[in-house]
Design a protein around this motif. Structure first.
Motif, mmCIF file in Angstrom:
data_model
loop_
_atom_site.group_PDB
_atom_site.id
_atom_site.type_symbol
_atom_site.label_atom_id
_atom_site.label_comp_id
_atom_site.label_asym_id
_atom_site.label_seq_id
_atom_site.Cartn_x
_atom_site.Cartn_y
_atom_site.Cartn_z
ATOM 1 N N GLU A 132 0.829 -1.209 0.000
ATOM 2 C CA GLU A 132 0.000 0.000 0.000
ATOM 3 C C GLU A 132 0.866 1.263 0.000
ATOM 4 O O GLU A 132 0.493 2.267 -0.617
ATOM 5 C CB GLU A 132 -0.917 0.005 1.225
ATOM 6 N N GLU A 133 2.000 1.190 0.661
ATOM 7 C CA GLU A 133 2.892 2.356 0.722
ATOM 8 C C GLU A 133 3.563 2.598 -0.631
ATOM 9 O O GLU A 133 3.650 3.739 -1.104
ATOM 10 C CB GLU A 133 3.938 2.129 1.816
ATOM 11 N N GLY A 136 0.802 3.566 -3.127
ATOM 12 C CA GLY A 136 0.307 4.889 -2.765
ATOM 13 C C GLY A 136 1.227 5.979 -3.284
ATOM 14 O O GLY A 136 0.760 7.003 -3.815
ATOM 15 N N GLY A 139 0.802 6.181 -7.022
ATOM 16 C CA GLY A 139 -0.454 6.853 -7.334
ATOM 17 C C GLY A 139 -0.317 8.368 -7.313
ATOM 18 O O GLY A 139 -0.914 9.067 -8.142
ATOM 19 N N LYS A 140 0.484 8.863 -6.390
ATOM 20 C CA LYS A 140 0.731 10.307 -6.344
ATOM 21 C C LYS A 140 1.490 10.781 -7.582
ATOM 22 O O LYS A 140 1.291 11.905 -8.057
ATOM 23 C CB LYS A 140 1.511 10.661 -5.079
ATOM 24 N N ARG A 162 -4.596 -6.122 -2.702
ATOM 25 C CA ARG A 162 -4.261 -5.013 -1.806
ATOM 26 C C ARG A 162 -3.811 -3.781 -2.594
ATOM 27 O O ARG A 162 -4.203 -2.647 -2.287
ATOM 28 C CB ARG A 162 -3.164 -5.449 -0.832
ATOM 29 N N ALA A 163 -2.991 -4.004 -3.621
ATOM 30 C CA ALA A 163 -2.496 -2.884 -4.420
ATOM 31 C C ALA A 163 -3.628 -2.204 -5.174
ATOM 32 O O ALA A 163 -3.729 -0.970 -5.211
ATOM 33 C CB ALA A 163 -1.433 -3.380 -5.394
ATOM 34 N N ASN A 164 -4.495 -3.006 -5.779
ATOM 35 C CA ASN A 164 -5.572 -2.463 -6.595
ATOM 36 C C ASN A 164 -6.579 -1.677 -5.763
ATOM 37 O O ASN A 164 -7.282 -0.802 -6.279
ATOM 38 C CB ASN A 164 -6.270 -3.599 -7.347
ATOM 39 N N VAL A 166 -5.711 0.398 -3.563
ATOM 40 C CA VAL A 166 -5.096 1.721 -3.374
ATOM 41 C C VAL A 166 -5.149 2.525 -4.665
ATOM 42 O O VAL A 166 -5.474 3.723 -4.658
ATOM 43 C CB VAL A 166 -3.640 1.562 -2.901
ATOM 44 N N HIS A 167 -4.823 1.869 -5.771
ATOM 45 C CA HIS A 167 -4.824 2.536 -7.081
ATOM 46 C C HIS A 167 -4.976 1.458 -8.150
ATOM 47 O O HIS A 167 -4.398 0.380 -8.027
ATOM 48 C CB HIS A 167 -3.514 3.299 -7.308
#
Length: 314
Positions: A132-133, A136, A139-140, A162-164, A166-167
């Protein structure tokens, strides 16, 4: 060239893997590689796939020089999150922290001579950094325009979920070929359900399925295959059944064996985009034929029933 989708990115059905534009498999003729890249573009091969660790850095630098004038009509993919701890023995360290990825992304942009990267992969999961980190942070970078889409390489379904969350993940890159089929049982289906593309690396078994490895082959210092269990003398002897089966079908179609191995991949699902390394013009001229070659049901069954490969994939 038929078009396939990696998420929102439209690309030619066959991409160009640029590992061989570094010294991963031995010495490199950069002038020839650049000619191949530009001719591939003429044929509709628009996905250009590399990574900062290839070389390290030399593949990205070569691509940065080669894509001058065609940048806007290619989909440029690179990766970050790995670095060499020991280049001679191919020992790599993982770092998916935002700090490392920021440095890696900015360095890749400089080497590639571009202001954004179309598809940026986390090259390997860092067990010390939650996915996620890492995602994340990426994604920024989508939000600020440095990358257009996010990919992950060599991950499992749990990490993808888990990744999907987040973005959106636009592409997943894993090894997949006639002799390495594990992703067909789960990850290829995950990609289809989530609108992502699946990008097989080493689709020709690092040259083996193309018939480019002799029965008693030896590999030069610096060639990745020298330390790969699939390329010991014993493994090569056992795995020649793949070459014989593929070559027999290739002869019926009047094409090179590599074309059959790539066509088999393209038949597995409509969102698969293999990225063979095509550092020589002769390889390119043959491989692009796979995009329009149809294998019969009997030929697909013949390939599907090949025995498990001898030796671990890596």
């Amino acid at each position: 060239m038929p078009i396939r989708q990696l998420g929102e990115l439209a690309v030619g059905a066959i991409g160009l893997g640029c590992t061989a534009m570094s010294a991963w498999y031995g010495d490199v003729d950069e002038s020839e590689s650049a000619k191949v890249l530009r001719q591939a573009h003429e044929y509709g091969v628009t996905l250009i796939d590399t990574a900062d660790v290839y070389g390290p850095h030399t593949s990205e630098e070569a691509i940065g020089r080669a894509i001058h004038g065609i940048r806007d009509s290619v989909v440029l993919a690179t990766k970050g999150g790995l670095s060499f701890a020991d280049r001679e023995n191919y020992r790599l360290e993982r770092d998916g922290s935002p700090e490392h990825l920021q440095q890696a992304l900015d360095a890749s942009l400089r080497r590639l001579r571009v202001d954004h990267i179309d598809l940026y992969y986390l090259h390997r999961l860092d067990p010390n950094v939650p996915i996620e980190e890492s995602v994340g942070f990426l994604g920024k970078q989508v939000a600020n325009g440095k990358i257009r889409a996010i990919g992950l390489s060599d991950v499992d379904i749990a990490i993808l979920d888990r990744a999907n969350a987040v973005h959106p993940i636009s592409a997943v890159e894993c090894e997949l070929s006639l002799w390495t089929r594990e992703p067909l049982s789960d990850i290829v289906g995950w990609c289809e359900r989530h609108g992502a593309g699946f990008v097989p690396y080493a689709p020709l078994g690092r040259g083996f399925l193309a018939g480019n490895v002799a029965p008693r082959a030896t590999f030069a210092t610096g060639d990745f295959r020298a330390n790969n269990p699939r390329f010991t003398a014993e493994a090569i002897e056992h795995n020649m059944v793949y070459v014989k089966r593929v070559r027999a079908i290739a002869e019926r179609h009047g094409v090179a064996p590599a074309v059959i191995a790539l066509a088999w991949l393209l038949h597995q699902a409509g969102h698969i985009v293999p990225i063979p390394g095509m550092e020589k013009m002769a390889y390119l001229e043959e491989n692009v034929k796979a995009a329009r070659l149809t294998l019969s049901a009997a030929e697909l069954e013949d390939l599907d029933t090949l025995p498990p490969a001898f030796g671990a994939a890596r």
